[in-house]
Design a protein around this motif. Sequence first.
Motif, PDB file in Angstrom:
ATOM      1  N   PRO A 189       0.764  -1.237   0.077  1.00 43.86           N
ATOM      2  CA  PRO A 189       0.068   0.200   0.159  1.00 43.86           C
ATOM      3  C   PRO A 189       0.957   1.184  -0.088  1.00 43.86           C
ATOM      4  O   PRO A 189       0.560   2.154  -0.535  1.00 43.86           O
ATOM      5  CB  PRO A 189      -0.841  -0.075   1.336  1.00 43.86           C
ATOM      6  CG  PRO A 189      -0.809  -1.519   1.739  1.00 43.86           C
ATOM      7  CD  PRO A 189       0.439  -2.015   0.982  1.00 43.86           C
ATOM      8  N   VAL A 190       1.983   1.223   0.678  1.00 43.48           N
ATOM      9  CA  VAL A 190       2.953   2.291   0.752  1.00 43.48           C
ATOM     10  C   VAL A 190       3.535   2.375  -0.701  1.00 43.48           C
ATOM     11  O   VAL A 190       3.525   3.503  -1.119  1.00 43.48           O
ATOM     12  CB  VAL A 190       4.090   2.244   1.750  1.00 43.48           C
ATOM     13  CG1 VAL A 190       4.662   3.704   1.809  1.00 43.48           C
ATOM     14  CG2 VAL A 190       3.019   2.068   3.085  1.00 43.48           C
ATOM     15  N   ASN A 193       1.227   3.856  -3.156  1.00 52.11           N
ATOM     16  CA  ASN A 193       0.773   4.844  -2.586  1.00 52.11           C
ATOM     17  C   ASN A 193      -0.936   4.851  -2.818  1.00 52.11           C
ATOM     18  O   ASN A 193      -1.365   5.698  -3.291  1.00 52.11           O
ATOM     19  CB  ASN A 193       1.399   5.881  -3.581  1.00 52.11           C
ATOM     20  CG  ASN A 193       1.292   7.347  -2.883  1.00 52.11           C
ATOM     21  OD1 ASN A 193       1.288   7.441  -1.533  1.00 52.11           O
ATOM     22  ND2 ASN A 193       1.367   8.581  -3.494  1.00 52.11           N
ATOM     23  N   GLY A 194      -1.385   3.798  -2.171  1.00 54.26           N
ATOM     24  CA  GLY A 194      -2.820   3.606  -1.983  1.00 54.26           C
ATOM     25  C   GLY A 194      -3.282   3.293  -3.251  1.00 54.26           C
ATOM     26  O   GLY A 194      -4.796   3.324  -3.445  1.00 54.26           O
ATOM     27  N   SER A 195      -2.937   3.091  -4.546  1.00 56.80           N
ATOM     28  CA  SER A 195      -3.567   2.738  -5.957  1.00 56.80           C
ATOM     29  C   SER A 195      -4.101   1.289  -5.651  1.00 56.80           C
ATOM     30  O   SER A 195      -3.905   0.579  -4.631  1.00 56.80           O
ATOM     31  CB  SER A 195      -2.567   2.752  -6.950  1.00 56.80           C
ATOM     32  OG  SER A 195      -1.592   1.655  -6.982  1.00 56.80           O
ATOM     33  N   SER A 198      -2.114  -1.745  -4.822  1.00 58.60           N
ATOM     34  CA  SER A 198      -1.998  -2.475  -3.454  1.00 58.60           C
ATOM     35  C   SER A 198      -2.982  -3.206  -2.905  1.00 58.60           C
ATOM     36  O   SER A 198      -2.939  -3.997  -1.606  1.00 58.60           O
ATOM     37  CB  SER A 198      -1.515  -1.029  -2.690  1.00 58.60           C
ATOM     38  OG  SER A 198      -2.852  -0.152  -2.445  1.00 58.60           O
ATOM     39  N   GLU A 199      -4.220  -3.046  -3.529  1.00 52.89           N
ATOM     40  CA  GLU A 199      -5.335  -3.740  -2.868  1.00 52.89           C
ATOM     41  C   GLU A 199      -5.829  -5.229  -3.912  1.00 52.89           C
ATOM     42  O   GLU A 199      -6.462  -5.888  -3.330  1.00 52.89           O
ATOM     43  CB  GLU A 199      -6.590  -2.949  -2.893  1.00 52.89           C
ATOM     44  CG  GLU A 199      -6.730  -1.610  -2.242  1.00 52.89           C
ATOM     45  CD  GLU A 199      -7.720  -0.708  -2.509  1.00 52.89           C
ATOM     46  OE1 GLU A 199      -8.432  -1.182  -3.145  1.00 52.89           O
ATOM     47  OE2 GLU A 199      -7.363   0.557  -2.071  1.00 52.89           O
ATOM     48  N   ILE A 269      -1.636   6.072 -10.374  1.00 56.51           N
ATOM     49  CA  ILE A 269      -0.882   6.046  -8.875  1.00 56.51           C
ATOM     50  C   ILE A 269      -0.558   7.316  -8.744  1.00 56.51           C
ATOM     51  O   ILE A 269       0.195   8.140  -9.472  1.00 56.51           O
ATOM     52  CB  ILE A 269       0.462   5.276  -9.236  1.00 56.51           C
ATOM     53  CG1 ILE A 269       0.103   3.559  -9.586  1.00 56.51           C
ATOM     54  CG2 ILE A 269       1.203   5.050  -7.972  1.00 56.51           C
ATOM     55  CD1 ILE A 269       1.232   2.653  -9.726  1.00 56.51           C
ATOM     56  N   ARG A 272       3.846  10.509  -4.968  1.00 59.89           N
ATOM     57  CA  ARG A 272       4.377  10.735  -3.584  1.00 59.89           C
ATOM     58  C   ARG A 272       4.677  11.924  -2.895  1.00 59.89           C
ATOM     59  O   ARG A 272       5.591  12.625  -3.687  1.00 59.89           O
ATOM     60  CB  ARG A 272       5.305   9.622  -3.242  1.00 59.89           C
ATOM     61  CG  ARG A 272       5.480   9.385  -1.686  1.00 59.89           C
ATOM     62  CD  ARG A 272       6.618   8.330  -1.538  1.00 59.89           C
ATOM     63  NE  ARG A 272       6.630   7.094  -2.442  1.00 59.89           N
ATOM     64  CZ  ARG A 272       5.900   6.185  -2.261  1.00 59.89           C
ATOM     65  NH1 ARG A 272       5.047   6.174  -1.173  1.00 59.89           N
ATOM     66  NH2 ARG A 272       5.664   5.222  -3.061  1.00 59.89           N
ATOM     67  N   THR A 276       9.165   8.951   2.524  1.00 59.47           N
ATOM     68  CA  THR A 276       8.504   7.965   3.655  1.00 59.47           C
ATOM     69  C   THR A 276       9.639   6.650   3.517  1.00 59.47           C
ATOM     70  O   THR A 276      10.253   6.357   2.578  1.00 59.47           O
ATOM     71  CB  THR A 276       7.354   7.512   2.869  1.00 59.47           C
ATOM     72  OG1 THR A 276       6.446   8.389   2.619  1.00 59.47           O
ATOM     73  CG2 THR A 276       6.532   6.349   3.815  1.00 59.47           C
TER      74      THR A 276
END
Length: 941
Positions: A189-190, A193-195, A198-199, A269, A272, A276
Amino acid sequence: MKRKLVSLARCLTALCCLLGTAASYGQFDPSTKLPVDPEVKIGKLSNGLTYYIRKNAKPEKKVQLRLVVNAGSVLEDADQLGLAHMMEHMNFNGSAHFPKNELVSYLQSIGVQFGADLNAYTSFDETVYILPIPTDDPVKIEKGFTILEDWAAHASLDTAEINKERGVVLEESRMRKGATERMGKKYFPVLFNGSLYSERLPIGKDSIIQHFKPEALERFYKTWYRPDLMAVVVVGDIDPALAEQQIHAHFDQLQNPPGELQRPSIIPIADRVNNTAMVLTDKEQTANILQVYNYIEKAEPITTWGDYRKSVTEGLFNALVNQRLSELSQQPDAPFILGATMFYGLIRGYRSFVSFAMLGDKPAKGALDALITTTESVKKFGFLATELERAKKNLLAQAEQAFNNSDKMESGRLVLEYVAHFLSGAPIVGSVNRYAFLKKTLAGIKLEEVNALAGKTESSQGKFALLMANEKSKPALPDDPQLVEWTLAAHKLPVKAYEEKAVVKKLFDKLPTPGRITNTTTNTALGTTDLTLSNGITVTLKPTEFKNDEIHMDGWRWGGSHKYSLADKQTTSNFSSIIRLMGVKDISAIDLRKLLAGRTLNVTPYLNEDDEGIEGTCNAKELELFFQLVHLYFTSPRKDTAVFKSFVTSQKSMMANMLANPNLYYADTINKITYAGNPWAPKFPTPADFDNISLDRMMDIYKNIFSNGYGMHFTFVGNIDMDKLKPLLETYLASLPASPMTNSFKDVGLRPVKGIINTTVKRGTAKKSQVNVIFTGEGKYSKDEALKLRMLTEALNIKIIEKLREDMSGVYYGTMSGSLINRPYNHYRVETSFPCGPENVTKLTAALFDIIKDAQDKGIEEKDLNKVKETLKKQYDDQITTSNNWWLLHLSRSWIEQDDPAWILQYKTKVDAVTSADLKEGAKKYLNMKNYIHVVLNPEN
């Protein structure tokens, strides 16, 4: 069924396949659109389906078919996580023309092996079905295209079959559980970047696989399996007109669904914003790994010669900076075991600049500093002209070899290019255009252009630093904020320019005094020539036309590491790796690589338990240089204490946590059980083992072996010019020191335990088990008997898959393999292995034993025996007509095992002669139910 993963291994492989360009374009004008390889025909049906057709005769009488679906897990709805992959599975479990499991059974009957040949994979963005088909029968061709059509539009999706397949997919998911999977769930997920990436992992969620409604799977199939998102790829020994006719016949009638959903060309995506970092630990993580992603940005398409030139310039940059990191890793105080940094395609439509290091137990900060300062040094000082010239030579040599062998390329390699072209628009200019482009324009890529790319290694985006480590390392690790600080601080460290000493220009100052060829015999049937040299060395030559520019060599004799004392075990175990790292004569391995830039050759001495020798490959142009290197490995080994210390330090660091992996610990334990702790038994090395390696003793052993070439037998296979080769044999092999001696191996008495051994090993936190059943014993070796044993295990593999996977839904895979070995004593080993759930160990093991007992009582069913025969004969036809390496292995092994090499010419007759009664007898002989080892890996809890 394989699944593509996002990995740095993919981009490291891509470095070997750079496409080249230059500044003085001529017909390669930068604004001109890239041509398509003229050997391939690309078309599109009225319903939007794309097709690629190329006639290619290697291997003969075989065609590679692909159904490419531009849809993967990233397109799933929230209730479909894992169903793109489930759909891939279900396409093998019933369709309009092949109910239930008849597809696999039919393909096995025509020699297509499930897993090895017939396969598929599902990734984030696509699903690809892999189908090689024999073309010796029009019916087989027709059925091949029928299978593609069924996959595309006629899957049965029977509820009962879906429910059975849930277990298989869950077992595939279970098999992947462990440290890598646990940490991946945290950092994906990092990283993305939450796209959606990641899921929407292709393997999906177990809870959904267990409970999804069949309608959800059917919805995915009907939504995304449609002509305008598909391609059919046909490459092989087939008439293109027939292939096109088959495509029209099977796919013209397919229709896109009404109100079809738009397939996004790119999944967003977000940039960022902040720097991080994540520091993750797991007690089963074997290697401490550091990665830094400087950015994730949209990749520009490569559509013109100008784009092509940009991509190759980036490739040169990657090669140059990674060569510096490779040299750094070989220093005695190296900051990492392996380091790499590069521009590469992260995922479809996106690229990144990433740095990577495998740390072992080395400090993370030192590795991070080394990675970043290497790039910062390029920013400030640039590369050297000599570095760039070597990279260009290597690139041109790769392209030249591909060009020289362009008419002998295997269909399986070509088909990959067309799949990539459909999915991502990857160029397919062809080897002829590629080589012409490089020859004309490569020199125009200036050093300043490559150096300037260092400025593009960063962007305004925030970086993402990731450190994954064994939890034992935790006290020495930074926290997340500190890793960010280290990353930013590394860019501000002082840097120095790369320095390079003068590179050696040649291997020999004075050539050796030649010997002579004293005897020549020919074997017309095999197409070989056998030579005896004046120093007693013997040679077998096998000219082939499989490749236009490829020669393979192996030279060996009886001997091996078991001749030496037990105290030398660690020294001999690491013999080949260390010798290769030290170079030859007064030339280090690094300088040797520079000397050989642009040359396609490699040579490696080796030491096995029962034999010793040297192997290598080259092209015809570099044959004399190849022989010179072989000669020097015999006569002028190089001792390099610094390289030796670097190797020992790195290996100790790398092995520090390896046995934290439950599977490695389990494999090591099996060896201990099998040989009752015999110190000669193979074992996984611990850091302490590397303290027992002696460089002085290694050099003594090396000289003992290679200072006398007597008894060595060399086999050469490839595009051999006999008139050019013979003088080289006389100059470089017949001149080797060789005096009569007895060459023999030693039986150290290593034997497996006898009786029935049942053992459980408890290791690992994931709820998964592994079962191994090993049969061993003494058995008289012959090629005929070894063939029967192979056919027995192949036939039982069919039953294992049918029973344990298809009927019981208890495993993702199960495999039995066997070998009959004649050195150091005549013996056999047959091993069955399968992963499963802990709750299923007992019933699946019982089912395996039932399969074995059935083979012993009733023999093998004729239908299964015929499947095995057809598969082996098809494999034989492919190998004997295409593979230099296959011939090399057969000829050289026949010599060292002292059996008749002409046996291979009767192989298909031998296969046909094997009966069910033979395999029934073999099952009783090699699967002795009173003498086996049964080991189970269970989780710790």
